[in-house]
Design a protein around this motif. Sequence first.
Motif, short mmCIF file in Angstrom:
data_model
loop_
_atom_site.label_atom_id
_atom_site.label_comp_id
_atom_site.label_asym_id
_atom_site.label_seq_id
_atom_site.Cartn_x
_atom_site.Cartn_y
_atom_site.Cartn_z
N LEU A 226 -53.20 23.02 44.91
CA LEU A 226 -52.18 22.30 45.69
C LEU A 226 -52.60 22.23 47.15
O LEU A 226 -53.11 23.20 47.71
CB LEU A 226 -50.82 22.99 45.57
CG LEU A 226 -49.92 22.47 44.42
CD1 LEU A 226 -50.54 22.81 43.08
CD2 LEU A 226 -48.50 23.03 44.54
N ARG A 227 -52.32 21.07 47.78
CA ARG A 227 -52.73 20.85 49.16
C ARG A 227 -51.69 21.34 50.16
O ARG A 227 -52.01 21.62 51.31
CB ARG A 227 -52.99 19.37 49.41
CG ARG A 227 -54.03 18.76 48.48
CD ARG A 227 -54.47 17.39 48.98
NE ARG A 227 -53.36 16.50 49.25
CZ ARG A 227 -52.77 15.74 48.34
NH1 ARG A 227 -53.17 15.77 47.09
NH2 ARG A 227 -51.78 14.95 48.67
N GLU A 228 -50.43 21.43 49.73
CA GLU A 228 -49.35 21.78 50.66
C GLU A 228 -48.43 22.82 50.04
O GLU A 228 -48.45 23.06 48.82
CB GLU A 228 -48.53 20.53 51.04
CG GLU A 228 -49.35 19.42 51.69
CD GLU A 228 -49.90 19.80 53.05
OE1 GLU A 228 -49.38 20.76 53.66
OE2 GLU A 228 -50.86 19.14 53.49
N ASN A 229 -47.58 23.45 50.88
CA ASN A 229 -46.55 24.36 50.40
C ASN A 229 -45.41 23.58 49.76
O ASN A 229 -45.24 22.38 50.01
CB ASN A 229 -45.99 25.21 51.54
CG ASN A 229 -47.04 26.17 52.10
OD1 ASN A 229 -47.90 26.65 51.37
ND2 ASN A 229 -46.96 26.44 53.39
N ILE A 230 -44.60 24.25 48.94
CA ILE A 230 -43.45 23.63 48.29
C ILE A 230 -42.17 24.12 48.97
O ILE A 230 -42.00 25.33 49.19
CB ILE A 230 -43.41 23.96 46.79
CG1 ILE A 230 -44.62 23.34 46.08
CG2 ILE A 230 -42.11 23.46 46.15
CD1 ILE A 230 -44.71 23.70 44.61
N THR A 254 -47.61 27.80 48.52
CA THR A 254 -48.48 27.32 47.44
C THR A 254 -49.76 26.65 47.94
O THR A 254 -50.64 26.34 47.12
CB THR A 254 -47.71 26.30 46.57
OG1 THR A 254 -47.26 25.22 47.42
CG2 THR A 254 -46.52 26.94 45.90
N LYS A 255 -49.88 26.41 49.22
CA LYS A 255 -51.05 25.71 49.74
C LYS A 255 -52.33 26.50 49.42
O LYS A 255 -52.45 27.69 49.72
CB LYS A 255 -50.93 25.53 51.25
CG LYS A 255 -52.08 24.73 51.86
CD LYS A 255 -51.85 24.49 53.34
CE LYS A 255 -52.99 23.68 53.94
NZ LYS A 255 -52.77 23.42 55.39
N SER A 258 -53.87 27.74 42.96
CA SER A 258 -53.98 26.94 41.73
C SER A 258 -52.63 26.85 41.05
O SER A 258 -51.74 27.69 41.27
CB SER A 258 -55.00 27.56 40.79
OG SER A 258 -54.51 28.78 40.26
N VAL A 259 -52.51 25.85 40.18
CA VAL A 259 -51.27 25.70 39.41
C VAL A 259 -51.03 26.93 38.54
O VAL A 259 -49.89 27.38 38.39
CB VAL A 259 -51.34 24.42 38.55
CG1 VAL A 259 -50.17 24.36 37.57
CG2 VAL A 259 -51.35 23.18 39.43
#
Length: 415
Positions: A226-230, A254-255, A258-259
Amino acid sequence: MPVSASKLVTLAQLQAQAERVKQELAKYTLASELGSLAKKSEISEADLSAALKSVIDGKMDAADGMTTEAINSAIATAIAKSAHARFEKVEKVPSNDEAQDNVLYLVMNAATGYYDIYAKVGEEVVRLDDTTVDLSNYATIEQLNAVSGGIGGTVYAGAKEDLSASDDSVIAAYFKAHTDVAVKKSDVFVVTTTVGNSTYEKSAYFYDGKAWVAMTGNVDADKVILRENITLAGGYTQVGNLTKSQNGTATFQTKGKSVADILTEIFSKRLQPTITAQPSVTGFALNGAKAVEAGTQVAAASYGTAELNPGSYKYGPDTAVVASGWKVERITDKATTEVANAETVSLAAGSDNNGGAGFVIGDAGGDAVASLKYKATATHGAGVTAKDNLGSDSNPAGRCRSRYCDRFRSERDAE
């Protein structure tokens, strides 16, 4: 005194020999010794040798003789006139009169599409060969490409910065700009996606003869980053392990993860390990140990082997604790004395005779000892870091907790 006939050369023999060099020497007048020999009907060997030597050394008269420079010039002229074959392309086969010596004529053969090779041999022009090559035993490119899905595929590459653009569009744009390229089965195309100054993704495609097919297929969740935080938002307080206020928001870090890691963090409770068993000495014992009457003499005390139990962690892995050294000590009411020391993985059996003096057990005083016992000590490292229940390294590292140091000592008494 007459000269022996065996030493004479006839005029006919001399003339036959001279004829061979006559063409190059014709422009020179030999009026000296060699020329004078031609007037004789018989020539002695000595006369002929002197005349020839005079010519070779360039010592003949300047007016009518052949100097060294003249000889060199004659040799150079002869070499220049020697034949050197060369190719010449012509529209038609030359006639016997037109053809020249040492020329290979190339004439296009309309039927074969190759040049025929002609040359003048003697007084006649003949065909020697053509420029075709027999490739009947060689495979064609098409045949090679048909073997095992193609041989020698070409790798193409394209790039994009727009994440919304498809890889198919990158491939199509490349071949639209390179119309001279003929795509074949087994070719590979690599699409690089960049975000900012960083490479976000590289995807490879294989041409199966009809279309470009993704080589990566299904992608493991631990490869998708993931490129950014959630941002957590909405009317809830908890999702799995994540919590927030009822109507508030929270940031899920999350940045760069991995998923697979993100899903694990949401739905799996991470538990830190404990050390279920510390390393310990096993098997050490004093042979024949028992209570005895005062004054009993013992010649020697013997002890058995010992091993190191490596201990265990609750969630693994094996601790990998291994003994690096052993020490055996004798313990009495009078002193503690080291009787054995070895840098080994396990302790070998041994005995102690007190330097040959043996022992007196009891309370009679003197050299007697009230009791006799032995202690084995194993030295070892801390082992590997314990894992948590999800397979990650414990945090903090299990072997670094304050109640566990880098080196342990495990002891057992044998009485």
